[in-house]
Design a protein around this motif. Structure first.
Motif, short mmCIF file in Angstrom:
data_model
loop_
_atom_site.label_atom_id
_atom_site.label_comp_id
_atom_site.label_asym_id
_atom_site.label_seq_id
_atom_site.Cartn_x
_atom_site.Cartn_y
_atom_site.Cartn_z
N SER A 1 -0.42 16.32 4.07
CA SER A 1 0.41 15.32 3.41
C SER A 1 -0.10 13.92 3.72
N VAL A 2 0.34 12.96 2.92
CA VAL A 2 -0.03 11.57 3.16
C VAL A 2 0.51 11.12 4.50
N ASP A 3 1.76 11.53 4.83
CA ASP A 3 2.34 11.17 6.13
C ASP A 3 1.43 11.62 7.28
N GLN B 1 -1.79 12.26 7.22
CA GLN B 1 -3.06 11.55 7.26
C GLN B 1 -2.90 10.15 7.84
N THR C 1 5.75 6.50 2.76
CA THR C 1 4.34 6.47 2.36
C THR C 1 4.16 6.69 0.86
N LEU D 1 -4.03 4.53 1.80
CA LEU D 1 -4.45 5.63 2.66
C LEU D 1 -5.95 5.52 2.98
N ASP E 1 -1.35 6.84 -1.59
CA ASP E 1 -2.59 7.46 -2.05
C ASP E 1 -2.97 7.06 -3.47
N SER F 1 -7.17 2.99 -2.06
CA SER F 1 -5.75 3.14 -1.81
C SER F 1 -5.41 2.68 -0.39
#
Length: 562
Positions: free
Chosen positions: A452-454, A456, A516, A530, A520, A528
């Motif tokens: 997940s983005v969280d 990363q 978040t 991220l 992304d 981005s």
């Protein structure tokens, strides 16, 4: 022309449409293994990149072809010379008086490094001038060995040198520079230096109010408070500049230990660590001493050069790589710059009358270890051009060994064991797999598409905090991201900017209403949030790794999986 000191690091990229990065598939393991072997054999796992490659020109001069002579601070390679303890002969010096041989003095301190300021060079016609008062003349003949570069070592302070047309002088940094080309093996330069006659009475009576430039008393605004507090405590009771200089010198000599197994550098973070751990090497003793003196309002600077070297004859010294040294100098009105010696196990020759220290240096090499034959320029065989502007030596007329003709191919030994090359290949492959595995695992972890983005963002933050913690930034479990960034700014300012940017994004992710969301999504320039987080973490990790010694880098390479 342009002369610059630069050390290139090994870089390897695997490209696919739309991206550049490390391989991300197990089917490319042989490539990673090969890379591991190359890195292990050529760079010792993680080759340190010395600073200075991007330095701006420090001295504007007119060389033979016009343009700029670019001189980089000699501090950039002092640790490598000391760590390698090389017995390579850099130069020989025949002198009337034994001395430390100074390359340059560094007056500018920005909290990260002591360095050469931008200054114009003066002609040597008519000499460089000399301080007032009783002086001792020291005539020297420098014969260059493997020294290289453009800085000319000499006893303080040169007043004449020849050939003068090829040499220039920087008054503020006491630097003698060759401008037409780099120094080459066999070059001979005659130098005349003059030094003031020093004793305790003369120095005790001298003031230190007029060094000629405010740069010699300037300290960065973020210099740790402990530096000034320590200087005031150690020099308490001193009745003059000279007594303060002696008190601080004696404190270092008595309370500290000489060691190369410490964090490199002489900036704020290294100074604070040095004062706490009480061990380091000459660069840190000199830099910290000078910084402490400046907090007392006493003009000071860091000198870089060499100890006297190995005596190979009456008045003749062979100076090796291991003789590289740094020491502080303090300004006294009507006298000039005076060297002191805070580094334990070191003592300048002919300075015992005012420092109280007997002459001492690295004595692990003796005259028996030195080739005492005259230094000559290396023989250059006849050369012919080939494509690409390179040259190769001509071997016409060389008689081949008996039984061979020119161009014949040696026959293989039929009794040799054909399995030997395969065994060597297998050993290298296994070594490469062991060395390349940590880098490959880290790459796979960071690029898993299912995370997940969280996760990363959290991984990027963990990678950054692990890196700054490894170089000594104090962190606490209760610290907020912005508090971590503030601590990093104080203790490791080299990564203050990316750490602050990353901390602001992590704070927004933790406490913002949207978390978040859209981190992304690519922005107008294709990157981005991220992507930025990963880049910031990578930058912080790289700079931190370069600040560790080789043992710490090796340990972190094999134990950190982020």
């Amino acid at each position: 022309g342009v002369g610059v000191l630069t050390t290139a690091g090994l870089r390897w990229y695997h490209s696919e449409p739309g991206r550049v990065g490390a391989t991300t598939s197990w089917r490319r393991l042989p490539v990673a293994v090969s890379f591991g072997v190359v890195v292990a054999l050529a760079a010792g796992i993680v080759g340190p990149r010395l600073p200075g490659a991007d330095a701006a020109a420090l001295y504007e001069t007119s060389g033979r072809g016009g343009g700029v002579t670019q001189v980089v601070s000699p501090l950039v390679d002092i640790r490598s010379r000391l760590t390698n303890r090389t017995t390579t002969e850099l130069f020989r010096m025949r002198a009337d008086v034994e001395s430390y041989w100074r390359l340059s003095a560094l007056p500018e301190f920005d909290g990260s490094t002591w360095r050469l300021p931008e200054r114009e060079l003066d002609s040597l016609n008519g000499g460089t001038g000399a301080p007032a008062g009783p002086l001792v003349e020291n005539r020297q003949r420098l014969t260059v060995g493997a020294l290289g570069g453009t800085l000319v070592p000499a006893a303080p302070d040169p007043v004449q040198a020849s050939p003068p047309g090829d040499l220039r002088w920087a008054e503020e940094t006491s630097t003698l520079v060759r401008i037409d080309r780099d120094l080459e093996t066999g070059d001979v330069i005659d130098i005349v230096s003059t030094a003031p006659v020093l004793d305790r009475e003369r120095l005790s009576a001298a003031t230190s109010n007029e060094p000629g430039d405010a740069i010699y008393t300037s300290v960065p605004t973020d210099l740790p408070d402990v530096v000034g507090a320590t200087a005031r405590r150690v020099s308490s009771g001193a009745r003059s500049t000279y007594e303060a200089a002696l008190f601080v010198q004696a404190w270092f000599q008595r309370e500290f230990e000489y060691s190369l197994e410490v964090q490199r550098g002489h900036g704020n973070s290294a100074i604070e660590s040095f004062l706490e751990n009480r061990k380091g090497y000459c660069e840190q003793f000199a830099g910290t001493y000078a910084a402490m003196m400046r907090t007392l309002g006493i003009p000071s600077r860091v000198a870089v050069g060499f100890t006297s070297g190995v005596a190979i004859g009456p008045g003749e010294f062979s100076v090796l790589g291991r003789n590289a040294h740094a020491w502080p100098e303090v300004w006294f009105d009507d006298i000039g710059w005076v060297a002191f010696e805070p580094t334990p196990g070191r003592g300048a020759p002919n300075a015992e009358s005012y420092t109280g220290l007997s002459p001492r240096q690295d004595t692990t090499a003796s005259a028996a270890d030195i080739d005492t034959s005259p230094i000559t320029s290396p023989a250059v065989p006849p050369q012919s051009p080939i494509d690409g502007g390179l040259n190769i030596p001509e071997f016409d007329g060389v008689t081949p060994p008996d039984g061979e003709t020119s161009g014949s191919t040696p026959q293989p030994d039929e009794t040799a064991d054909d399995s030997s090359p395969w065994i060597a290949t297998a050993v290298l492959a296994l070594l490469g797999a062991i060395i390349g595995a940590p880098a490959l695992i880290r790459s796979l972890r960071r690029r898993r598409p299912t995370r997940s983005v969280d996760a990363q963002v959290a991984d990027a933050w963990q990678r950054a905090t692990d890196a700054v913690s490894a170089v000594g930034v104090p962190l606490h479990a209760s610290d907020t991201p912005l508090e971590v960034a503030a601590s990093t700014r104080r203790h490791f300012p080299l990564v203050a900017r990316p750490m602050t940017s990353l901390a602001e994004v992590v704070t927004a992710a933790m406490y913002g209403a949207d978390g978040t969301a859209e981190f992304d999504v690519s922005g107008a320039y294709g990157a981005s949030i991220l992507h930025d987080c990963r880049n910031w973490a990578k930058q912080i990790d790289r700079v931190a790794m370069e600040s560790l010694d080789w043992q710490q880098r090796t340990r972190r390479y094999f134990t950190s999986w982020r």
